[in-house]
Design an enzyme around this catalytic site. Sequence first.
Site, mmCIF file in Angstrom:
data_model
loop_
_atom_site.group_PDB
_atom_site.id
_atom_site.type_symbol
_atom_site.label_atom_id
_atom_site.label_comp_id
_atom_site.label_asym_id
_atom_site.label_seq_id
_atom_site.Cartn_x
_atom_site.Cartn_y
_atom_site.Cartn_z
ATOM 1 N N HIS A 127 0.886 -1.166 0.000
ATOM 2 C CA HIS A 127 0.000 0.000 0.000
ATOM 3 C C HIS A 127 0.923 1.216 0.000
ATOM 4 O O HIS A 127 1.997 1.174 0.603
ATOM 5 C CB HIS A 127 -0.824 0.115 1.287
ATOM 6 C CG HIS A 127 -1.752 -1.006 1.580
ATOM 7 N ND1 HIS A 127 -1.348 -2.155 2.199
ATOM 8 C CD2 HIS A 127 -3.091 -1.123 1.393
ATOM 9 C CE1 HIS A 127 -2.397 -2.949 2.360
ATOM 10 N NE2 HIS A 127 -3.462 -2.351 1.882
ATOM 11 N N ASP A 130 2.228 2.033 3.394
ATOM 12 C CA ASP A 130 3.145 1.061 4.047
ATOM 13 C C ASP A 130 4.579 1.440 3.765
ATOM 14 O O ASP A 130 5.444 1.314 4.613
ATOM 15 C CB ASP A 130 3.074 -0.367 3.469
ATOM 16 C CG ASP A 130 1.716 -0.955 3.371
ATOM 17 O OD1 ASP A 130 0.866 -0.606 4.189
ATOM 18 O OD2 ASP A 130 1.521 -1.796 2.468
HETATM 19 C C1 XLS Z 1 -7.684 -6.556 4.371
HETATM 20 C C2 XLS Z 1 -7.179 -6.801 3.045
HETATM 21 C C3 XLS Z 1 -6.025 -5.912 2.626
HETATM 22 C C4 XLS Z 1 -5.877 -5.924 1.132
HETATM 23 C C5 XLS Z 1 -5.105 -4.793 0.565
HETATM 24 O O1 XLS Z 1 -8.435 -7.333 4.936
HETATM 25 O O2 XLS Z 1 -6.849 -8.140 2.918
HETATM 26 O O3 XLS Z 1 -4.861 -6.294 3.268
HETATM 27 O O4 XLS Z 1 -5.324 -7.113 0.693
HETATM 28 O O5 XLS Z 1 -5.648 -3.564 0.869
#
Ligand code: XLS
Length: 465
Positions: A127, A130
Amino acid sequence: MDIYYSFACPLRYLVPSFPSFLFMKKSTAHFPLIPSIRYEGPRSANALAFKHYDPAEVIDGRTMKEHMRFSIAYWHAFRGVGSDPFGPGTINRPWEIGKDAVSIAKVRMDAAFEFFQKIEAPFWCFHDRDIAPEGKTLAESNKNLDQIVAHAKFLQKTTGIKLLWGTANLFSNPRFMCGASTNPDAHVFAYAAAQVKKALEATQELGGENYVFWGGREGYETLLNTNLKREQDHLARFLHMAVDYAKSIGFKGQFLIEPKPKEPTKHQYDFDVASGIAFLRTYGLDKHFKFNIETNHATLAGHTFQHEIEVAASQNMLGSIDANAGDLLLGWDTDQFNTDVRELTLAMISILKAGGLGTGGFNFDAKLRRASIDPADLFHAHIGGMDAYALGFKLARRILAEGKFEQFVSERYSSFDSGYGKDIESGKANFKSLEKLVLTKLGEPTPKSGKQEYLENMLMQYLHG
Ligand code: XLS
Ligand code: NI
Ligand code: NI
């Protein structure tokens, strides 16, 4: 503080400008006690070795590394600290100190790429927030992201590791508390649009093969304050804008929707694959999207992982996998590493029958348990996940090669292969013609066994000999 920290905490963590290229080629600076993970076969007693995933093994003209397309989720592996609603983080990594947030982010990324290399993962995912710290303004956040993207580009080039997908975090910052594109405030919609525009550019800059939308907070808590129809219209408008912008900048990656029924909101609009397909078709978006299916989200929606894969594959919309597992005794997204070979073999059967994942891969959207605080735990977790998927892949290939289940299923439906069954499928038959047939010729159908237990025993034999 354990032994890893004392080894891995030299001066470079205090000197943010320490040039990473000096140690990046085959770095062992951040996980000094952990060697590159090698395949040693099922009988190996070495906990830091693969038992089933041999990246170099060639199957059908492609290496296992190419087949599996494993990816590491940056947010869990390098931003996860083990916090939960009842307590703070438990996991301290030695590189998390430095002059300022951007320099820490760079060293953290060096550590991440060392990990990607040592664990033999050809891909990673992120993300925007991140990898780079959020600034005080959008302009500052964008500037931070630019610096980190440049660093990531350099590390990708040095190591050969590629970006499976990028995405934007539109759920952590308080401004998104009532959603991003489904927020009742147009100002928040605009902010989210600006953020996704930038995240798309970052993904393109890093050669991302896909771009993911997961609707964290794109849902509601109560209909007392929510206009459901308007929010869904806004979500669709947002996705259209993303498609248009991607086209305008020449981004060729595949767009993926990642369904999840609940958490953080009570009801999320991208509930499951079936409702996702209906949404995409309703708003004319289906040509532009496929699905990123997450195991734990499937079970939260009351489905099996394999069910979600089959529903997506049946519409040619299977895109990628977020590889993890939930805990059926807990009702939230526990994001655990999955070592359930039976579940993964069944999933692999459906994936292989669908012709694979194309530009997708298996992304470990999974995190360490709160008490798994050692750097080695990060390796054990991924080794187990990779081995389980590789084993599932091999078992599924064998099962499909022998074709026993497929033969059973095709025989079960064989009455539709000819005669009036074929007429039903082709649209030639109708209620009147079928009524006549039953009254004059067919009479009462003879029940035939579904043989579930027989088939389950056969599966057990494949799994355990
Ligand atoms: C959350 C999601 C997230 C997505 C990406 O539950 O799994 O991690 O994979 O935003
Ligand atoms: Ni996910
Ligand atoms: Ni999830």
